[in-house]
Write an enzyme that holds these catalytic residues in place. Sequence first.
Site, short mmCIF file in Angstrom:
data_model
loop_
_atom_site.label_atom_id
_atom_site.label_comp_id
_atom_site.label_asym_id
_atom_site.label_seq_id
_atom_site.Cartn_x
_atom_site.Cartn_y
_atom_site.Cartn_z
N HIS A 133 0.82 -1.22 0.00
CA HIS A 133 0.00 0.00 0.00
C HIS A 133 0.85 1.27 0.00
O HIS A 133 0.32 2.36 0.20
CB HIS A 133 -0.98 -0.01 1.18
CG HIS A 133 -2.09 -1.00 1.00
ND1 HIS A 133 -2.95 -1.36 2.01
CD2 HIS A 133 -2.47 -1.74 -0.08
CE1 HIS A 133 -3.82 -2.27 1.55
NE2 HIS A 133 -3.53 -2.51 0.30
N THR B 177 -4.56 -7.81 10.82
CA THR B 177 -5.37 -7.24 9.74
C THR B 177 -6.81 -7.68 9.89
O THR B 177 -7.08 -8.83 10.24
CB THR B 177 -4.84 -7.61 8.33
OG1 THR B 177 -5.75 -7.06 7.35
CG2 THR B 177 -4.69 -9.10 8.12
P1 OAD Z 1 -7.77 -2.45 10.10
O1 OAD Z 1 -7.81 -1.21 10.92
O2 OAD Z 1 -8.89 -2.72 9.17
O3 OAD Z 1 -7.62 -3.72 11.05
C1 OAD Z 1 -6.68 -3.74 12.09
C2 OAD Z 1 -6.76 -5.11 12.74
O4 OAD Z 1 -5.74 -5.18 13.71
C3 OAD Z 1 -8.08 -5.41 13.43
O5 OAD Z 1 -8.56 -6.68 13.02
C4 OAD Z 1 -7.70 -5.44 14.92
O6 OAD Z 1 -8.47 -6.37 15.66
C5 OAD Z 1 -6.25 -5.85 14.84
N1 OAD Z 1 -5.42 -5.45 16.00
C6 OAD Z 1 -5.56 -4.38 16.84
N2 OAD Z 1 -4.60 -4.35 17.75
C7 OAD Z 1 -3.81 -5.43 17.51
C8 OAD Z 1 -2.64 -5.96 18.13
N3 OAD Z 1 -2.06 -5.37 19.18
N4 OAD Z 1 -2.10 -7.10 17.61
C9 OAD Z 1 -2.66 -7.70 16.54
N5 OAD Z 1 -3.76 -7.24 15.92
C10 OAD Z 1 -4.33 -6.13 16.40
O7 OAD Z 1 -6.35 -2.43 9.33
P2 OAD Z 1 -5.88 -3.23 8.04
O8 OAD Z 1 -6.48 -4.59 8.00
O9 OAD Z 1 -4.41 -3.11 7.97
O10 OAD Z 1 -5.31 0.86 3.18
O11 OAD Z 1 -6.52 -2.35 6.89
C11 OAD Z 1 -6.21 -2.64 5.58
C12 OAD Z 1 -6.11 -1.39 4.74
O12 OAD Z 1 -7.31 -0.64 4.87
C13 OAD Z 1 -5.02 -0.43 5.14
O13 OAD Z 1 -3.76 -0.77 4.59
C14 OAD Z 1 -5.52 0.87 4.59
C15 OAD Z 1 -6.98 0.78 4.94
O14 OAD Z 1 -7.84 1.47 4.10
C16 OAD Z 1 -4.81 1.94 2.56
O15 OAD Z 1 -4.58 2.98 3.14
C17 OAD Z 1 -4.54 1.74 1.13
#
Ligand code: OAD
Length: 245
Positions: A121, A189
């Site tokens: 990304h 994620t």
């Molecule tokens: P999200 O904010 O959608 O998800 C974050 C995840 O991390 C959730 O499932 C939480 O439960 C988990 N989480 C929180 N704290 C944690 C910890 N300490 N250890 C492990 N997991 C934990 O973020 P992404 O899945 O990365 O795209 O989102 C994907 C994309 O959506 C991003 O890259 C961004 C966004 O739009 C762009 O900007 C292109």
Amino acid sequence: MDSFPFSKNDLIRMRNAKRITAITGAGISSESGIPTFRGEGGLWRNYRAEDLATPEAFAKNPDLVWEWYDWRREICANASPNPGHLTLAKWETLVPDFTLITQNVDGLHPRAGSKNLYQIHGNIFTARCLGCGNLTDIDPKKQREDSCSICRSKLRPHILWFGETYESGLLESCFKRTSSSDLILIIGTSANVSVPASMAKEGIRNGALSIEINPERTSLSNLVDYSLQGKSGEILPKLLDEIYK
Ligand code: OAD
């Protein structure tokens, strides 16, 4: 988590895994103080993606978009890699073929020492020229340049925005990695973005042993062999010890 639920056979498979792929999301950096997107306090709960993370938003109001990324870059620059990032960097040195695919733009994986890394990304510390496509590092301590040093066109954040397609060849390389992995780790994620989630599914379909690490369940939790519920900064170091003890 006090003990891992692994069968003896799977633990041996993990120890013998030569091709490992980790797919990470914002959650791995939350223990470094970087906000996630969709959880409590998540960026998409407080800001509208349409106003800040689309080519149309940038065309309409580039200063606003830059301001938002400048703010986020400052948070990233002041953050440090946590034990989750550091464990993945260490893991890479222990096996012949370790690939890290991250959705994060915060730069904490490279700072932790990960080398074989796909930042699918983009990177918040990089600007891209709208004219010639040249990439420029952004030094958070210096005044950011507005225009390209080569062709003088406007610069934009080197981030994949909504409605944009992935860099050509990048997805093919990532799918090739996941589909030929012995072990897949899916960390921090929400699996809401379909392409990285498909990469994980492709690996699972092709017979990789799969482990998810997340305090919450996701759409992948029922598909993986092990869904470890907890924080990656706590679980990952213990997992590495468990596998290679
Ligand atoms: P999200 O904010 O959608 O998800 C974050 C995840 O991390 C959730 O499932 C939480 O439960 C988990 N989480 C929180 N704290 C944690 C910890 N300490 N250890 C492990 N997991 C934990 O973020 P992404 O899945 O990365 O795209 O989102 C994907 C994309 O959506 C991003 O890259 C961004 C966004 O739009 C762009 O900007 C292109």
